[in-house]
Motif scaffolding. Structure first.
Motif, PDB file in Angstrom:
ATOM      1  N   ASP B  31       0.781  -1.226   0.000  1.00  0.00           N
ATOM      2  CA  ASP B  31       0.000   0.000   0.000  1.00  0.00           C
ATOM      3  C   ASP B  31       0.814   1.278   0.000  1.00  0.00           C
ATOM      4  N   SER B  32       1.742   1.351   0.957  1.00  0.00           N
ATOM      5  CA  SER B  32       2.418   2.624   1.148  1.00  0.00           C
ATOM      6  C   SER B  32       3.663   2.753   0.286  1.00  0.00           C
ATOM      7  N   PHE B  33       3.772   1.898  -0.736  1.00  0.00           N
ATOM      8  CA  PHE B  33       4.973   1.925  -1.552  1.00  0.00           C
ATOM      9  C   PHE B  33       5.036   3.177  -2.408  1.00  0.00           C
ATOM     10  N   GLY B  34       6.183   3.818  -2.419  1.00  0.00           N
ATOM     11  CA  GLY B  34       6.343   5.005  -3.242  1.00  0.00           C
ATOM     12  C   GLY B  34       7.546   5.811  -2.798  1.00  0.00           C
ATOM     13  N   VAL B  35       7.686   6.981  -3.355  1.00  0.00           N
ATOM     14  CA  VAL B  35       8.827   7.820  -2.991  1.00  0.00           C
ATOM     15  C   VAL B  35       8.510   8.558  -1.702  1.00  0.00           C
ATOM     16  N   GLN B  36       9.322   8.357  -0.686  1.00  0.00           N
ATOM     17  CA  GLN B  36       9.160   9.061   0.574  1.00  0.00           C
ATOM     18  C   GLN B  36      10.491   9.727   0.877  1.00  0.00           C
ATOM     19  N   GLY B  37      10.480  11.004   0.973  1.00  0.00           N
ATOM     20  CA  GLY B  37      11.736  11.687   1.207  1.00  0.00           C
ATOM     21  C   GLY B  37      12.262  12.214  -0.107  1.00  0.00           C
ATOM     22  N   ASP B  38      13.182  11.487  -0.733  1.00  0.00           N
ATOM     23  CA  ASP B  38      13.670  11.985  -2.016  1.00  0.00           C
ATOM     24  C   ASP B  38      13.616  10.910  -3.079  1.00  0.00           C
ATOM     25  N   TYR B  39      13.701  11.328  -4.332  1.00  0.00           N
ATOM     26  CA  TYR B  39      13.514  10.412  -5.443  1.00  0.00           C
ATOM     27  C   TYR B  39      14.644   9.417  -5.601  1.00  0.00           C
ATOM     28  N   LYS B  40      15.871   9.861  -5.251  1.00  0.00           N
ATOM     29  CA  LYS B  40      17.018   9.013  -5.538  1.00  0.00           C
ATOM     30  C   LYS B  40      17.088   7.786  -4.635  1.00  0.00           C
ATOM     31  N   TYR B  41      16.909   8.002  -3.332  1.00  0.00           N
ATOM     32  CA  TYR B  41      17.092   6.891  -2.397  1.00  0.00           C
ATOM     33  C   TYR B  41      15.875   6.643  -1.514  1.00  0.00           C
ATOM     34  N   GLY B  42      14.759   7.314  -1.807  1.00  0.00           N
ATOM     35  CA  GLY B  42      13.623   7.227  -0.894  1.00  0.00           C
ATOM     36  C   GLY B  42      12.491   6.330  -1.370  1.00  0.00           C
ATOM     37  N   TYR B  43      12.737   5.560  -2.426  1.00  0.00           N
ATOM     38  CA  TYR B  43      11.675   4.727  -2.982  1.00  0.00           C
ATOM     39  C   TYR B  43      11.514   3.460  -2.152  1.00  0.00           C
ATOM     40  N   HIS B  44      10.467   3.381  -1.364  1.00  0.00           N
ATOM     41  CA  HIS B  44      10.295   2.217  -0.482  1.00  0.00           C
ATOM     42  C   HIS B  44       8.886   2.171   0.087  1.00  0.00           C
ATOM     43  N   ARG B  45       8.649   1.144   0.888  1.00  0.00           N
ATOM     44  CA  ARG B  45       7.361   0.987   1.554  1.00  0.00           C
ATOM     45  C   ARG B  45       7.334   1.948   2.743  1.00  0.00           C
ATOM     46  N   GLY B  46       6.494   2.960   2.656  1.00  0.00           N
ATOM     47  CA  GLY B  46       6.511   4.042   3.636  1.00  0.00           C
ATOM     48  C   GLY B  46       6.261   3.592   5.057  1.00  0.00           C
ATOM     49  N   ALA B  47       5.462   2.556   5.245  1.00  0.00           N
ATOM     50  CA  ALA B  47       5.121   2.106   6.590  1.00  0.00           C
ATOM     51  C   ALA B  47       6.336   1.535   7.320  1.00  0.00           C
ATOM     52  N   SER B  48       7.371   1.194   6.562  1.00  0.00           N
ATOM     53  CA  SER B  48       8.554   0.578   7.161  1.00  0.00           C
ATOM     54  C   SER B  48       9.243   1.490   8.175  1.00  0.00           C
TER      55      SER B  48
END
Lengths: 246, 161
Positions: B31-48
Motif C-alpha cells: 500500500d504505502s509503496f512510493g517515494v518518501q523523502g527523495d527520489y534518488k534513495y527514498g523509494y520504499h514501503r513508507g510504513a517501514s
C-alpha cells in the motif's frame, strides 16, 4: 510485404501513442503514493575516536542485546590493528571484539590501536542503488534502513557495500545491518553502542547543530572517513585514522 | 486483403496482458509503496519507517537507575567511574525490569574489571591498565592472596586510588 511510407508512419505513431499511454499508466499509481516527496536531510552523524577506544567490546554486546543480532553476526565490530616495526600489519577481531582483547606477546610492535566499525550511513549509498525491490532506502533523517518485510534476500546490497557492514540474518533470511538504533534516536536516545561506551570513543549527534558536541567535532576536529575514494560520502567520521586502516 | 480479425485478436490479447499486469501489480505492491523523502534513495514501503521506529529501547541510561538506586548513583557520580554508564556493567534496564527479583547482572570477578583495565598493547597509553594482579597489589603496598578480587580494595562504583 512492402510497407509504404504512409503505413510506416501510421504504425510508428500508434506505437508511440500506445507506449506513452502504457508508461503513464505505470507511473500513475506510483505517483499517487508520494506521501511527501522532498529533500532528504542527513541530520545525524557518528564520530569514532580511535585514540580513545580501549577495545572492551561493551558496544558489541549492547548492540546484540538491543537489536537481537544473532550470534556470530555483527552490526558493529571492533578491529585491532597492529603494525610491526618491519611494516607488517596484523588485523584481528575475534568475536567481533565483543569479548574484549587479549594482550599480544610479540616484540617489535610499532603501533597498535582499535578501530570500531559499523554501517557508515552514506550520503550516496551503493547498497540502496543496487536494491532491485526498493527494500533498502534512506529515511528522511538520512538513516539507511532495510525493510525486513519487503527484502527478498538476494544479497546484492551485501556485495555492493564497500565496508562489509551488511549480512543475511539467519533468522529472518533477509539483509540486516546497523540502523544507528533508529528506534532509539527518534526517541531522543543515543544508539546503544554510544550509550554504553565507557570512554566516549563512540559519539552520535546532529551534524549541523553547533551546540551538539558531534556537530562541533565535525566542524573543528578535521575528521576522516573510511575509503573516501569509493565516493559514498560516509556519515561516520573517524578521528586518528592510520594510513593502514582499510 | 483484410487483416482486421488478426488485429482484433491481437488487441484483445494485448489488453488482457495489460489488465493482468495491473491486477497483479495491485496485489504485489504494498500500500504505502512510493517515494518518501527523495527520489534518488527514498523509494520504499513508507510504513517501514514507523515499524522500525516503534521497536522498544532496552537501554535507558543511568537516569533510570537513579530512580531506585539513589545510594549507588550518588557514590558513582563522585568517583572515577562516573563516565561509565550503569548499564555498561550491569546490562540493560529492560532485562532487569523483566525479572527484578532475579537481580541485574552483577559481576565482581577480576575478568570483569580486566575487560577494561587489563593491559593490552592497543589501548591508549594514558588509560589505567593492570598487567599483573600480583604485582599491582604489591606495588600498592598490599599482601597478595590467591583468588583476591579487585573489589576487595576498590569500590566498583567509585574506585579511588
Amino acid at each position: 510485404m512492402v510497407t509504404s511510407r504512409r503505413d510506416f508512419l501510421k504504425q510508428a505513431g500508434w506505437t508511440v501513442l500506445g507506449g506513452g499511454l502504457m508508461a503513464s499508466f505505470v507511473e500513475l499509481p506510483a505517483s499517487k503514493a508520494h506521501a511527501s516527496s522532498g529533500d532528504r536531510t542527513h541530520l545525524y552523524a557518528y564520530v569514532v575516536d580511535t585514540h580513545k577506544c580501549i577495545g572492551c567490546g561493551k558496544c558489541g554486546e549492547a548492540c546484540r542485546a538491543e537489536n537481537k543480532v544473532p550470534d556470530e553476526f555483527y552490526r558493529t565490530w571492533i578491529e585491532r590493528y597492529t603494525i610491526y616495526a618491519d611494516g607488517h600489519v596484523d588485523v584481528d577481531s575475534p568475536h567481533g571484539g565483543e569479548k574484549g582483547a587479549t594482550p599480544i606477546k610479540k616484540a617489535h610492535i610499532d603501533r597498535s590501536f582499535f578501530v570500531p566499525k559499523l554501517c557508515n550511513h552514506c550520503k550516496e549509498p551503493n547498497c540502496v542503488q543496487v536494491c532491485p525491490v526498493g527494500a533498502t532506502y534512506v529515511s528522511r533523517q538520512g538513516v539507511v534502513l532495510v525493510d525486513e518485510k519487503h527484502c527478498v534476500g538476494c544479497g546484492y546490497c551485501i556485495q555492493a557495500c564497500p565496508y562489509g557492514a551488511r549480512f543475511i540474518n539467519p533468522k529472518t533470511h533477509v539483509a540486516d545491518k546497523c540502523t544507528w538504533c533508529y528506534h532509539r534516536v527518534l526517541k531522543g536516545l543515543k544508539p546503544a553502542c554510544v550509550t554504553v561506551c565507557p570512554v566516549g570513543a563512540r559519539q552520535f549527534g546532529k551534524v549541523n547543530d553547533p551546540n551538539d558536541p558531534v556537530g562541533k567535532l565535525i566542524k573543528e576536529a578535521r575528521l576522516q572517513v573510511l575509503k573516501p575514494e569509493m565516493g559514498n560520502q560516509p556519515m561516520v567520521f573517524y578521528n586518528g585514522l592510520d594510513k593502514e586502516v582499510r | 486483403m483484410n487483416h482486421t480479425s488478426h488485429i482484433i485478436r491481437f488487441a484483445v490479447v494485448l489488453v488482457a496482458v495489460i489488465a493482468g499486469f495491473f491486477i497483479l501489480r495491485g496485489f504485489l505492491v504494498p500500500d504505502s509503496f512510493g517515494v518518501q523523502g527523495d527520489y534518488k534513495y527514498g523509494y520504499h514501503r513508507g510504513a517501514s519507517d514507523a515499524e522500525q521506529a516503534a521497536l522498544p529501547a532496552l537501554y535507558t541510561g543511568s537516569k533510570k537507575c537513579a530512580q531506585c538506586h539513589a545510594a549507588e548513583t550518588a557514590e558513582w557520580q563522585a568517583g572515577k567511574h562516573a563516565g561509565v554508564e550503569c548499564e555498561t556493567c550491569h546490562g540493560n534496564w529492560q532485562a532487569h525490569n523483566n525479572n527484578t527479583k532475579d537481580k541485574a547482572g552483577k559481576d565482581s570477578s577480576i575478568e570483569a574489571c580486566l575487560l577494561c583495565h587489563g593491559e593490552v598493547e592497543a589501548r591508549p597509553a594514558d588509560f589505567p591498565q593492570i598487567a599483573d594482579m600480583k604485582k599491582h597489589v604489591e606495588d600498592g603496598g598490599g599482601a597478595y592472596e590467591k583468588g583476591m578480587l579487585c573489589v576487595a580494595c576498590h569500590s566498583a562504583h567509585s574506585p579511588q586510588q
